[in-house]
Design a protein around this motif. Structure first.
Motif, PDB file in Angstrom:
ATOM      1  N   LEU A 186      46.393  47.879  44.868  1.00  0.00           N
ATOM      2  CA  LEU A 186      47.041  47.288  43.698  1.00  0.00           C
ATOM      3  C   LEU A 186      48.472  46.833  43.970  1.00  0.00           C
ATOM      4  O   LEU A 186      49.080  46.179  43.121  1.00  0.00           O
ATOM      5  CB  LEU A 186      47.057  48.279  42.528  1.00  0.00           C
ATOM      6  N   PRO A 204      33.274  50.194  46.300  1.00  0.00           N
ATOM      7  CA  PRO A 204      34.310  49.839  45.317  1.00  0.00           C
ATOM      8  C   PRO A 204      34.500  48.322  45.248  1.00  0.00           C
ATOM      9  O   PRO A 204      34.337  47.622  46.244  1.00  0.00           O
ATOM     10  CB  PRO A 204      35.565  50.534  45.873  1.00  0.00           C
ATOM     11  N   LEU A 229      45.863  51.399  37.053  1.00  0.00           N
ATOM     12  CA  LEU A 229      45.452  50.179  36.347  1.00  0.00           C
ATOM     13  C   LEU A 229      46.084  50.106  34.964  1.00  0.00           C
ATOM     14  O   LEU A 229      46.529  49.042  34.525  1.00  0.00           O
ATOM     15  CB  LEU A 229      43.929  50.135  36.229  1.00  0.00           C
ATOM     16  N   GLU A 264      49.501  43.244  43.248  1.00  0.00           N
ATOM     17  CA  GLU A 264      49.513  42.889  41.833  1.00  0.00           C
ATOM     18  C   GLU A 264      50.771  43.412  41.143  1.00  0.00           C
ATOM     19  O   GLU A 264      51.312  42.757  40.253  1.00  0.00           O
ATOM     20  CB  GLU A 264      48.244  43.419  41.165  1.00  0.00           C
ATOM     21  N   TRP A 278      48.362  47.063  33.586  1.00  0.00           N
ATOM     22  CA  TRP A 278      48.033  46.328  32.358  1.00  0.00           C
ATOM     23  C   TRP A 278      49.163  46.425  31.343  1.00  0.00           C
ATOM     24  O   TRP A 278      49.472  45.440  30.663  1.00  0.00           O
ATOM     25  CB  TRP A 278      46.736  46.881  31.756  1.00  0.00           C
ATOM     26  N   PRO A 326      36.983  45.010  43.235  1.00  0.00           N
ATOM     27  CA  PRO A 326      38.243  44.750  42.523  1.00  0.00           C
ATOM     28  C   PRO A 326      38.138  44.955  41.020  1.00  0.00           C
ATOM     29  O   PRO A 326      39.066  45.414  40.377  1.00  0.00           O
ATOM     30  CB  PRO A 326      38.554  43.289  42.879  1.00  0.00           C
ATOM     31  N   THR A 327      37.009  44.601  40.434  1.00  0.00           N
ATOM     32  CA  THR A 327      36.780  44.851  39.007  1.00  0.00           C
ATOM     33  C   THR A 327      35.332  45.278  38.833  1.00  0.00           C
ATOM     34  O   THR A 327      34.427  44.714  39.457  1.00  0.00           O
ATOM     35  CB  THR A 327      37.082  43.613  38.148  1.00  0.00           C
ATOM     36  N   THR A 332      46.019  52.830  43.847  1.00  0.00           N
ATOM     37  CA  THR A 332      44.573  52.747  43.926  1.00  0.00           C
ATOM     38  C   THR A 332      44.013  52.033  42.698  1.00  0.00           C
ATOM     39  O   THR A 332      44.648  51.984  41.653  1.00  0.00           O
ATOM     40  CB  THR A 332      43.961  54.158  43.991  1.00  0.00           C
ATOM     41  N   ARG A 333      42.798  51.508  42.847  1.00  0.00           N
ATOM     42  CA  ARG A 333      42.133  50.874  41.702  1.00  0.00           C
ATOM     43  C   ARG A 333      41.438  51.958  40.884  1.00  0.00           C
ATOM     44  O   ARG A 333      40.211  52.048  40.830  1.00  0.00           O
ATOM     45  CB  ARG A 333      41.130  49.825  42.185  1.00  0.00           C
ATOM     46  N   SER A 334      42.245  52.796  40.268  1.00  0.00           N
ATOM     47  CA  SER A 334      41.737  53.878  39.430  1.00  0.00           C
ATOM     48  C   SER A 334      42.477  53.844  38.107  1.00  0.00           C
ATOM     49  O   SER A 334      43.390  53.038  37.901  1.00  0.00           O
ATOM     50  CB  SER A 334      41.916  55.225  40.144  1.00  0.00           C
TER      51      SER A 334
END
Length: 397
Positions: A37, A278, A9, A40, A13, A280-281, A3-5
């Protein structure tokens, strides 16, 4: 998870930083819950994700039991990946994985494990069990906590000796050279001219309306259910002065969002609130806030507050919400009594009337985030923890 949490993330990174800085690693990623995600992660390393259907044909189930098929559980997916890649280190990016580690706990050839803990006790109590937490901690030769409060909680609730835990703060994927002068105007959001929600945000900023906002999942732990009540308190405290309250991360079809929209409608406050889906950024939206808010009941060290600090946007939060209260206590924001929405609204109103205080708090928070939570500062600390975990694992073996 993919998830984008925060935690996923942070892992993404960290992997990018390690590979971009010439570290001699060959990562492989196991996602025990699929999500946006995944592509990515796949761009960085061999990646598998648990996204199997609930029911499988009998032939596939039998093949799996014989070791020739696709794993039928997240635990099986993890064990299969470990057999295939034979890693030197298993980096467990959350403390709620203990239920998936039963098969590993009896493996004498298990490599070193590091647990990176991003959770306080409420999350552990709802997503794991004391037995599972104990299993994961016992397997881990190194434990990293994202905040001092997390470390203290592990000691108080799970008996983890303080000497076994290292505190390393959450971070943002920016370096000092990425710093953008706050005197520069905020550029328009590209590609959103036709989006009426984003256009409404842009118009509010252009008109000088006081915009404050939140970003995160629309769930009770993040305090999303408090959002309409806070808007009502602000309507009283601001006494006619225009404001716009924004929540980024509110999916339109989610039950909690539908209820919140109805609450705002019944209170005749739709014109004071903006619920954004929500994205993406989120930093391009957050930098449009005059003040960032956290209504979280519990949040160990929310990355979103660090992202706000990068753009010199100060945070208002509850004192007992988690590690971010320690961050803002250093003159980098405002903390109010737990669940005191009138005090929260009052703090927002005071900041709306005092742009110099907002600027001062924002500049201090930005300086602190680049001093303590830049990826160039934190990633080497995490790398050192990984090396310690492998060294301890080698001694154990």
């Amino acid at each position: 998870m993919a998830t984008r949490s925060g935690a996923p993330l942070l892992l993404l990174w960290l992997l990018r930083w390690l590979m971009e800085h010439g570290q001699d690693i060959e990562p492989a990623v196991v996602l025990l819950s699929d999500g946006p995600l995944r592509p990515e992660f796949e761009a960085l390393a061999p990646t598998v994700a648990w996204s199997q259907p609930l029911f499988q044909p009998l032939r596939e189930r039998l093949a799996t039991r014989l070791g020739r098929g696709t794993p039928t559980s997240p635990a099986g997916l993890l064990e299969a990946a470990i057999r295939r890649h034979k890693p030197d280190l298993i980096y467990l990016n959350t403390l709620v994985l203990g239920k998936h580690l039963k098969g590993l706990s009896t493996d004498p050839t298990l490599p070193a494990c590091l647990s990176h803990v991003h959770e306080l006790e409420t999350t552990l109590a709802t997503m794991s069990t004391p037995e599972a937490v104990a299993r994961q901690l016992a397997l881990s030769s190194e434990v990293v906590a994202c905040a001092e409060r997390v470390k203290q909680s592990l000691q108080a609730h799970h008996g983890l000796p303080l000497s076994r835990c290292t505190v390393i703060p959450e971070f943002v994927p920016f370096s000092a050279q990425d710093l953008v002068p706050t005197t520069e105007p905020v550029p328009p959001l590209k590609g959103n001219a036709a989006d009426p929600l984003m256009r409404r945000l842009e118009v509010a900023v252009e008109n000088g309306t006081f915009v404050f906002g939140f970003a995160g999942q629309a769930i009770a732990r993040k305090g999303f259910d408090l959002f309409p009540q806070l808007v009502r308190e602000c309507e009283r405290v601001f006494a006619g002065t225009p404001f716009l309250a924004v929540w980024l991360g509110a999916a339109a079809a989610q039950e909690q969002v539908i209820v919140a929209r109805r609450d705002l409608c019944l209170m005749q406050l739709e014109h004071r609130a903006l619920l954004l889906p929500p994205m993406p950024t989120g930093i391009s939206v957050i930098r449009r806030y005059a003040v960032h808010g956290l209504l979280s009941r519990e949040d160990p060290y929310p990355v979103v507050a660090l992202e706000a600090a990068v753009t010199a946007v100060p945070t208002v939060c509850f004192r007992s919400s988690g590690g971010i209260a320690d961050f803002v206590a250093d003159g980098c924001g405002v903390a109010v009594d737990y669940l005191d929405l009138r005090a929260f609204a009052t703090a927002l109103h005071r900041l709306s009337a005092d742009p110099e205080s907002r600027r001062r708090l924002g500049e201090r928070s930005r300086a602190k985030v680049f001093r303590e939570s830049s990826i160039d500062v934190v990633a080497p600390q995490l790398l050192a923890s990984m090396e310690r975990a492998m060294a301890a694992g080698a001694r154990r073996g």
